[in-house]
Write an enzyme that holds these catalytic residues in place. Sequence first.
Site, PDB file in Angstrom:
ATOM      1  N   LYS A 286       0.859  -1.210  -0.023  1.00 34.12           N
ATOM      2  CA  LYS A 286       0.094  -0.095  -0.053  1.00 34.12           C
ATOM      3  C   LYS A 286       0.804   1.266   0.158  1.00 34.12           C
ATOM      4  O   LYS A 286       0.438   2.367   0.437  1.00 34.12           O
ATOM      5  CB  LYS A 286      -0.922  -0.108   0.997  1.00 34.12           C
TER       6      LYS A 286
ATOM      7  N   ILE B  77       4.306  -5.092  19.346  1.00 36.89           N
ATOM      8  CA  ILE B  77       3.051  -5.147  19.992  1.00 36.89           C
ATOM      9  C   ILE B  77       2.297  -6.670  19.707  1.00 36.89           C
ATOM     10  O   ILE B  77       1.697  -7.341  20.598  1.00 36.89           O
ATOM     11  CB  ILE B  77       1.966  -4.158  19.415  1.00 36.89           C
ATOM     12  N   THR B  78       2.713  -7.168  18.464  1.00 35.75           N
ATOM     13  CA  THR B  78       1.966  -8.356  17.930  1.00 35.75           C
ATOM     14  C   THR B  78       1.961  -9.471  19.077  1.00 35.75           C
ATOM     15  O   THR B  78       3.179  -9.907  19.668  1.00 35.75           O
ATOM     16  CB  THR B  78       2.726  -8.801  16.704  1.00 35.75           C
ATOM     17  N   GLU B  79       0.939 -10.034  19.223  1.00 36.15           N
ATOM     18  CA  GLU B  79       0.657 -11.144  19.885  1.00 36.15           C
ATOM     19  C   GLU B  79       0.834 -12.610  19.107  1.00 36.15           C
ATOM     20  O   GLU B  79       0.416 -12.522  18.183  1.00 36.15           O
ATOM     21  CB  GLU B  79      -0.799 -11.184  20.737  1.00 36.15           C
TER      22      GLU B  79
ATOM     23  N   GLU C 124       5.286 -12.429  37.434  1.00 39.71           N
ATOM     24  CA  GLU C 124       4.435 -13.437  37.585  1.00 39.71           C
ATOM     25  C   GLU C 124       5.054 -14.930  37.693  1.00 39.71           C
ATOM     26  O   GLU C 124       6.405 -14.779  37.761  1.00 39.71           O
ATOM     27  CB  GLU C 124       3.881 -13.794  36.060  1.00 39.71           C
TER      28      GLU C 124
ATOM     29  N   HIS D 211      10.162 -33.766  32.828  1.00 35.91           N
ATOM     30  CA  HIS D 211      11.137 -33.639  33.952  1.00 35.91           C
ATOM     31  C   HIS D 211      11.796 -32.439  33.839  1.00 35.91           C
ATOM     32  O   HIS D 211      12.543 -32.056  34.786  1.00 35.91           O
ATOM     33  CB  HIS D 211      11.902 -34.722  33.953  1.00 35.91           C
TER      34      HIS D 211
END
Lengths: 285, 356
Positions: A43, A96-98, A209, A247
């Site tokens: 584009k 940003i892409t997941e 986390e 394991h």
Amino acid sequence: MRKELFTAKNVIVQGITGSHGAFHTATMRASGTHIVAGTSPNKAGQVIDGVPVYATIHAIQQDHQVDISVIFVPAPFAKDAMIEAIEAKVPLIICITEGVPVHDMLEVKKQAEQSNVTIIGPNCPGVLVPGINKLGIIPASMGTPGRVGIVSRSGTLTYEAAAGLTARGIGQRYIIGIGGDRIQGTNFIDCLRLFEEDDEVSSIVLIGEIGGSSEQHAADYIKSHVSKPVYAYIAGHSAPIGIQLGHAGAILGGEGETAASKTEALQQAGVTTSISIVTLIESVK
Amino acid sequence: MRLLEHEAKALLRANMIPIPEGVIITKHDTRSSIHLPTVLKSQVPVGGRGKLGGVVVVKSKEELESAIDTLFSLDIKNYTPNVLLAEEKISILREHYVSLLIDRDSASIRLIAYKDGGVEVENNISSHDFLNIAIDESTLDSDAKQLASYLEYDIKLVRPLLVHLYATFTRNDATLLEINPLIYTTEGTLICGDCKMELDDAARFRHPEWNFEDKPSDTNFVSLDPDGSIATIANGAGLAMATVDAVAARKMKPANFLDIGGGANTASILIAFKRIMEFKRIDAIVINIFAGITRCDEVARAIIEAKKQIDSLPPLFIRLAGTNFEEAVALLAAENITTMASLDECLAAAKEVTHA
């Protein structure tokens, strides 16, 4: 990571014609981010919301210096987009892409290290420097200019912490979501070093986390290198231990991956820890 | 995505890695193709099945039928198999552990090996006597040398195995490929006794050939405590964990963890409500949404629908923020459902209605 990376002016958007790319180009510009151009392979020549579209970063660089690229291209093309930005020597690349495959990130990370550029993400909300630069999808209204540096693995908790501090009238210098993927361009230590070295930052909020050992490494780094007060919360105190497949996790020391052991490591490094996001926000001075 | 043993072994075989001869048994097969003696193995996507009776050696035809029936009905960590694998019995001289995995810290593929493989491997390993090295296309020769010298085999035996394991790992976008045990046979060959493999779901777009058994995945809804009094609904794994933590920090008992994910719609949220209603002691449901891609109005519609469809729904304490927040609040207000400004307010209010 130098602080100048984040205050630099000329920003481009890779994947500017996609729905996320176009939408967030508008929100970034509305927050004052200076977006000089975007890329979209088929584009070139179009103008999106007043921003010219080019086929490649190389083509943009004929007309503009490029300081920062924010990437919104779909996951199957994210590796090529990051590598294009690395080869064009864009100093700060925020993906940003997941859903970027982990083997793709191994390749990207290796190339980035050889090229001395910074990648943040993928699968992250990006960076907000309140009042200066919005580089990604963190809503500008969540932040307010100030002196706290926030770094988080979780996207939603990045928002939560920023919005919570803003509601208390405590402003932020940086809000950085580094993403939760297995291979990350930038880790806690990179951000802690930035916060420690930037005189505009006077305290630090770290949100981790369960899983992995990056919080343990952050604790080691804080102990030896960080003089500013650090406030931390590790999400997942009440999470069940996942069913281990093989394991390998146990052999490589999976026990250190619980919220409790990460919290303890941070406490031993002198960090003020909280057992919930609510108390974390209240604890910051 | 976890593969079953037989699925992983098919990938090994396709990459010229030796595996025992075997046949797959479904519930309605004729058993005539099974050569005795055989090792019958339950195909469940969890480790530790051997200790729970999921692997049986069958010597005679008389034992075979009942052994098959037993394995099909044997529950292993909440899984029962859809198929069994019947393999030739291998004559074992030595057993080792070998795996390839993606290491977060070093952002590399690592090769882990341990001399004494088997089901107790992680308990037997004393801290530093296992092999743990970065492995890469460009260093495969020297990596193979290290593995050969560690396991004390000729490089000619080890190198082809490692090259093929590495190819299997990278070609299939694996995040874990674990051979345990790697068997050194009495004939002097190396063969993969068992294989656990995890593939990267994100890479599915470039693997049209992936066609594996669907395994139930509970990553989005996890039951934490059947007697819990507070149910939680949140979006994003981080926020969902944080919501559960905040309930516990307020000295209340969280019943579940639920991440409704980025693309949540009314139907999927309704299913979540129904699962919550299976818990017996719920006093309150805390809903904590910080919407980016998720839209608050979609969540609001699901809440309204749940109120209509589910009798005796416990009190809801709702916090919404982010995309389409105003629209959502208006929708809820029209149904006399109130929202709160913060998670903390929700929890304080939930505490008021909690019995225990």
